[in-house]
Design a protein around this motif. Structure first.
Motif, PDB file in Angstrom:
ATOM      1  N   ALA A   1       0.834  -1.205   0.000  1.00  0.00           N
ATOM      2  CA  ALA A   1       0.000   0.000   0.000  1.00  0.00           C
ATOM      3  C   ALA A   1       0.866   1.252   0.000  1.00  0.00           C
ATOM      4  CB  ALA A   1      -0.924  -0.012   1.217  1.00  0.00           C
TER       5      ALA A   1
ATOM      6  N   THR B   1       2.201   1.717  -3.497  1.00  0.00           N
ATOM      7  CA  THR B   1       1.123   2.258  -4.345  1.00  0.00           C
ATOM      8  C   THR B   1       0.888   3.733  -4.045  1.00  0.00           C
ATOM      9  OG1 THR B   1       0.100   0.066  -4.404  1.00  0.00           O
ATOM     10  CG2 THR B   1      -1.282   1.938  -5.027  1.00  0.00           C
TER      11      THR B   1
ATOM     12  N   LYS C   1      -0.073   5.887   5.066  1.00  0.00           N
ATOM     13  CA  LYS C   1       0.491   4.585   4.698  1.00  0.00           C
ATOM     14  C   LYS C   1       1.862   4.370   5.342  1.00  0.00           C
ATOM     15  CE  LYS C   1      -2.815   3.077   2.020  1.00  0.00           C
ATOM     16  NZ  LYS C   1      -3.786   4.183   2.255  1.00  0.00           N
TER      17      LYS C   1
END
Length: 673
Positions: free
Chosen positions: A148, A151, A192
């Motif tokens: 994550a 990304t 994140k």
């Protein structure tokens, strides 16, 4: 027996002195007016003088006789090791009279330490598997957080590329949308990153917790191994093993006997220096001092002039101690050193009469005559196997359902006793049901993990496929596409390559987690199978069969009654013994005062009460130590073993006999030889 001397207290002496002082009228103090301070002082001084004179005059004349026993200074007490269960069975105990060296095992008790070790080893494997599974699961979550994060980083990079477009080249709506996307991806990246850091910290924490759990179980396993090593007693010196007596059963400890942890099962007697330990009543303590010379006489030796030696008091304890076997009195423990080169055949346990040299020693008693000596004993077997219930974990009480009649001659393979315990069958059924459930769970887990492995392999292949696709897109010429789109393709290529690597890492972590989960379940199944095997073995051992031909002899329980069918038996108790009828002998004992009249090789005539049978026997061994006969009879005796000269058919172990030892005067032929 010692007699206490009653002494007047200081208050009584003061009263007597006050009564003897004349008053002003020539009478006693009781009839006079109150005494002056000077008169009181005079009375106190006179009383003190009278008390001191009386004590000084009477102290040397008071006879003091002490009782003691001979001890070997280089002996080792064989103590029954500690255990979590009591009573317990002495499974291995070397025969009396065996010469041992340092390091030799002399005693080993029956313990469930081996079962505990197997259980702890299984728990250790389960803890390792559980820690590995949970750590791998957290690693999977950490990889997901890292994916994550990758990304989010790629999204932020793309947003930066779009947000860098000049406002004059695009519409206001697109410009505002790109700026909003830049702010959103920036905030999302911060979230994140925090999630990724938290996931990594969780992995590190669980890994440390797993290490602590495994270390704790290792320490517990090492402790159990140490306890298992303590279940045996090794000799610390050269010497001869002498068996002791049970303090609550009054029977000699043998292999297969029941004992409590802490009992003195025997002694390893050395051949070194001997000493005498005596006990003095509190009233006799003022007449003894360290370094004082004392006269020593021994009951087991002939009462001749050579039997009395002079010892020296080496130490006296500072506080008295109770001796329940002697009554309610309190006694000081006194260590007395023997003179060098005394030449007396002393044996540990001999009783000694100790008399300080305050008075002239009494003349020795006349030596015993050469008349025959009669001793009592019983027929015993040198090869007696214990019959006891099996040791099943967590089963403490059994019922003796059946036992062969006492005195029955059983053959090898024939049933001797049958024990019962409903808990064994109940636990065996429950454990078998639990095992079947775990086996079915293992089969289902294997199927689920096979599907999960395929899904993981597909996910890895898909990630690599996406990475290859991104690589191909990024190889397009810059001149053919917009620069913004080209930069996005480059960013996407880096993202997909990182995600492909993370997919492989995640798949490996998932495989470790599945393997650890399967290993933990397999460890539980192995533990369950071990418990079932132990229960099945114990259930089979409830039926006791004879390993060889022998005679059944019943034993007594805590209440002094012999075990019989229907009796409740605690684990560790021996209900009967299987005596070897071919190795019978007579176990007798002789009082200490008469022990000097017994020698090895002496002939005897053995009479069995209740029959007209008289057999010839001979003395083949004397006990290595003197001991009390039993808790009910504190008489000091010495063991005597007699061997039959002829056949022993018809004799049964446990039968009481009387043996008449032939005196030396009646055997002139042997004395000439």
């Amino acid at each position: 027996m010692k007699h206490a001397t009653v002494a007047l207290s200081g208050v009584a002496l003061l009263a007597l002195a006050g009564a003897a002082l004349p008053g002003p009228d020539g009478g006693g103090a009781a009839a006079s007016a109150p005494a002056t301070k000077a008169d009181a002082t005079t009375a106190t001084t006179a009383a003190t003088t009278i008390a001191t004179t009386t004590a000084t005059t009477s102290a040397p004349r008071r006879p003091v006789l002490l009782t003691g026993e001979v001890e070997a200074l280089d002996s080792q007490t064989i103590t029954v090791p500690p255990s979590n269960s009591a009573p317990l069975t002495l499974r291995n105990f070397v025969a009396e009279g065996t010469h041992v060296k340092p390091g030799d095992v002399v005693l080993r008790i029956e313990t469930d330490g081996a079962a505990n070790i197997d259980r702890l080893e299984t728990e250790l494997e389960q803890a390792r598997a559980r820690a590995e599974k949970e750590t791998a699961t957290l690693e999977v979550a950490a990889v997901e957080a890292e994916k994550a994060l990758v990304t989010a980083q790629a999204a932020l990079a793309k947003a930066k590329v779009e947000a860098a477009l000049p406002k004059t080249q695009i519409s206001v709506l697109d410009y505002d949308r790109h700026q909003a996307a830049l702010g959103s991806t920036t905030r999302d990246l911060a979230i994140k990153r925090d999630a990724d850091a938290s996931a990594r910290e969780a992995v590190a924490r669980r890994r440390e917790d797993g290490k602590l759990e495994v270390q704790k179980l290792r320490i517990n396993l090492a402790f159990q191994l140490a306890q298992l090593a303590q279940s045996e007693v090794r000799a610390t010196r050269d010497g001869v093993v002498v068996h002791g007596y049970s303090p609550w059963m009054g029977q000699r400890f043998e292999e297969g006997s029941s004992a409590w942890p802490g009992n003195a099962a025997g002694t390893v007697l050395g051949n070194g220096e001997m000493a005498v330990t005596a006990w003095a009543l509190e009233a006799d303590r003022p007449y003894l001092s360290e370094g004082q010379s004392v006269s020593l006489r021994f009951d087991a030796l002939p009462a001749t002039a050579t039997a009395a030696v002079t010892g020296k008091v080496k130490s006296i304890t500072s506080a008295p101690e109770a001796r329940a076997s002697w009554g309610l009195g309190r006694y000081f423990r006194i260590k007395i050193a023997l003179p060098h080169g005394h030449g007396l055949p002393l044996v540990a346990g001999m009783s000694a009469l100790v008399e300080p040299y305050a008075a002239k020693a009494s003349p020795p008693a006349p030596a015993p005559g050469n008349e025959a000596l009669t001793v009592e004993g019983e027929i015993a077997s040198r090869g007696a196997l214990p019959v006891s219930p099996p040791s099943i974990p967590h089963i403490w009480q059994y019922k003796l359902a059946q036992i062969a009649p006492e005195g029955t001659m059983v053959e090898a393979g024939q049933q001797i006793a049958q024990f019962e315990s409903n808990d064994v069958t109940t636990r065996l059924i429950a454990q078998q049901g639990t095992l079947n459930e775990k086996l079915r769970a293992l089969d289902k887990l294997k199927l689920d993990q096979t599907e999960a492995d395929r899904a993981g392999e597909l996910a890895v292949a898909e990630a690599h496929s996406n990475a290859d696709k991104a690589d191909r897109k990024a190889t397009m010429p810059k001149e053919l596409i917009r620069r913004v789109d080209y930069d996005k393709l480059v960013i996407e290529r880096g993202e997909k390559n990182q995600l492909a690597k993370l997919a492989l890492t995640q798949h490996q972590a998932q495989m470790r987690a599945r393997h650890a989960e399967r290993a933990g379940l397999q460890a539980e199944i192995a533990q369950q199978q071990t418990q079932i095997a132990a229960l099945a073995k114990g259930q089979a051992a409830l039926k006791v069969v004879a390993p060889r031909r022998g005679l059944v002899v019943y034993r007594t329980g805590f209440d002094g009654q012999k075990f019989s069918a229907g009796s409740q038996v605690w684990v560790g108790l021996t209900v009967a013994t299987l005596a070897d009828p071919e190795r019978l002998y007579i176990a007798a004992n002789v009082p200490e005062a008469q022990s000097s009249r017994v020698r090895v090789g002496q002939a005897a005539r053995v009479t069995i009460p209740g029959s007209n049978q008289t057999l010839n026997a001979r003395v083949v061994g004397l006990g290595r130590a003197f001991h009390g006969k039993s808790t009910a009879q504190p008489t000091i005796v010495r063991d005597v073993e007699l061997q039959f000269d002829g056949a022993t058919s018809g004799l049964k172990p446990g039968a009481a006999v009387q043996a008449v030892l032939v005196a030396d005067a009646a055997r002139p032929a042997e004395r000439k030889r």
